[in-house]
Scaffold this active site. Sequence first.
Site, PDB file in Angstrom:
ATOM      1  CG  HIS A 144      30.731  26.709  37.157  1.00 57.21           C
ATOM      2  ND1 HIS A 144      30.041  25.754  36.563  1.00 57.21           N
ATOM      3  CD2 HIS A 144      29.981  27.696  37.620  1.00 57.21           C
ATOM      4  CE1 HIS A 144      28.644  25.840  36.606  1.00 57.21           C
ATOM      5  NE2 HIS A 144      28.580  27.354  37.160  1.00 57.21           N
TER       6      HIS A 144
HETATM    7  P1  TYD Z   1      27.599  23.118  32.500  1.00 57.24           P
HETATM    8  O1  TYD Z   1      28.166  24.389  32.691  1.00 57.24           O
HETATM    9  O2  TYD Z   1      28.792  21.734  32.258  1.00 57.24           O
HETATM   10  O3  TYD Z   1      26.600  22.754  33.326  1.00 57.24           O
HETATM   11  P2  TYD Z   1      26.795  22.562  35.119  1.00 57.24           P
HETATM   12  O4  TYD Z   1      27.781  23.716  35.126  1.00 57.24           O
HETATM   13  O5  TYD Z   1      25.395  23.127  35.733  1.00 57.24           O
HETATM   14  O6  TYD Z   1      27.060  21.122  35.252  1.00 57.24           O
HETATM   15  O7  TYD Z   1      26.814  23.108  31.015  1.00 57.24           O
HETATM   16  C1  TYD Z   1      26.588  21.813  30.288  1.00 57.24           C
HETATM   17  C2  TYD Z   1      26.486  22.211  28.805  1.00 57.24           C
HETATM   18  O8  TYD Z   1      25.460  23.221  28.770  1.00 57.24           O
HETATM   19  C3  TYD Z   1      27.713  23.007  28.328  1.00 57.24           C
HETATM   20  O9  TYD Z   1      27.844  22.680  27.086  1.00 57.24           O
HETATM   21  C4  TYD Z   1      27.035  24.598  28.005  1.00 57.24           C
HETATM   22  C5  TYD Z   1      25.629  24.392  28.001  1.00 57.24           C
HETATM   23  N1  TYD Z   1      24.942  25.391  28.402  1.00 57.24           N
HETATM   24  C6  TYD Z   1      24.197  26.430  27.561  1.00 57.24           C
HETATM   25  O10 TYD Z   1      24.487  26.286  26.488  1.00 57.24           O
HETATM   26  N2  TYD Z   1      23.390  27.254  27.914  1.00 57.24           N
HETATM   27  C7  TYD Z   1      23.408  27.620  29.553  1.00 57.24           C
HETATM   28  O11 TYD Z   1      22.488  28.433  29.713  1.00 57.24           O
HETATM   29  C8  TYD Z   1      24.089  26.613  30.308  1.00 57.24           C
HETATM   30  C9  TYD Z   1      23.827  26.916  31.913  1.00 57.24           C
HETATM   31  C10 TYD Z   1      24.936  25.537  29.769  1.00 57.24           C
END
Ligand code: TYD
Length: 135
Positions: free
Chosen positions: A49
């Site tokens: 992303h």
């Molecule tokens: P995600 O964006 O998929 O993580 P990455 O891009 O690092 O692989 O996030 C995983 C889950 O965690 C998603 O349901 C959103 C949640 N999340 C939060 O609630 N707070 C946060 O600060 C972050 C980074 C993710």
Amino acid sequence: MVYKIVNFKNFIDKRGSLVSLECDKDIPFNVKRIYSLYNLRNEAERGFHAHINLKQLLICVSGNCLITLDFVKYRKEIILDNPSKGLLLNGLIWREIKNFSPNCVLTVIASDFYDEKDYIRSYDEYVAKFNLDAI
Ligand code: TYD
């Protein structure tokens, strides 16, 4: 969009090492959130992303992992493998995070609260916005 690899000052003596980060000096934004990725499977792939406004400082506080930054026409690979090394991301940059070592803990210091509206999770949408911003 800007990225920067930052080497923080280490205090090393025979007891071990200490690294300290201070707001405004080492972290060039006001900190609103800190989160960590851990218990990561080696074959896991995270990120995929870009953020619209968020500023982040990524630090691998244990182990190592590979960060790939995608600038549409080229990709830049950065290995984070030391708590005294940080990757500063500011602005629209597509990032992928892979090759997690068994003990990897990736800590992210962020300039804002979690907000799904700040995410671009479609690569095609990213390329379109990236090219538009470049004009
Ligand atoms: P995600 O964006 O998929 O993580 P990455 O891009 O690092 O692989 O996030 C995983 C889950 O965690 C998603 O349901 C959103 C949640 N999340 C939060 O609630 N707070 C946060 O600060 C972050 C980074 C993710």
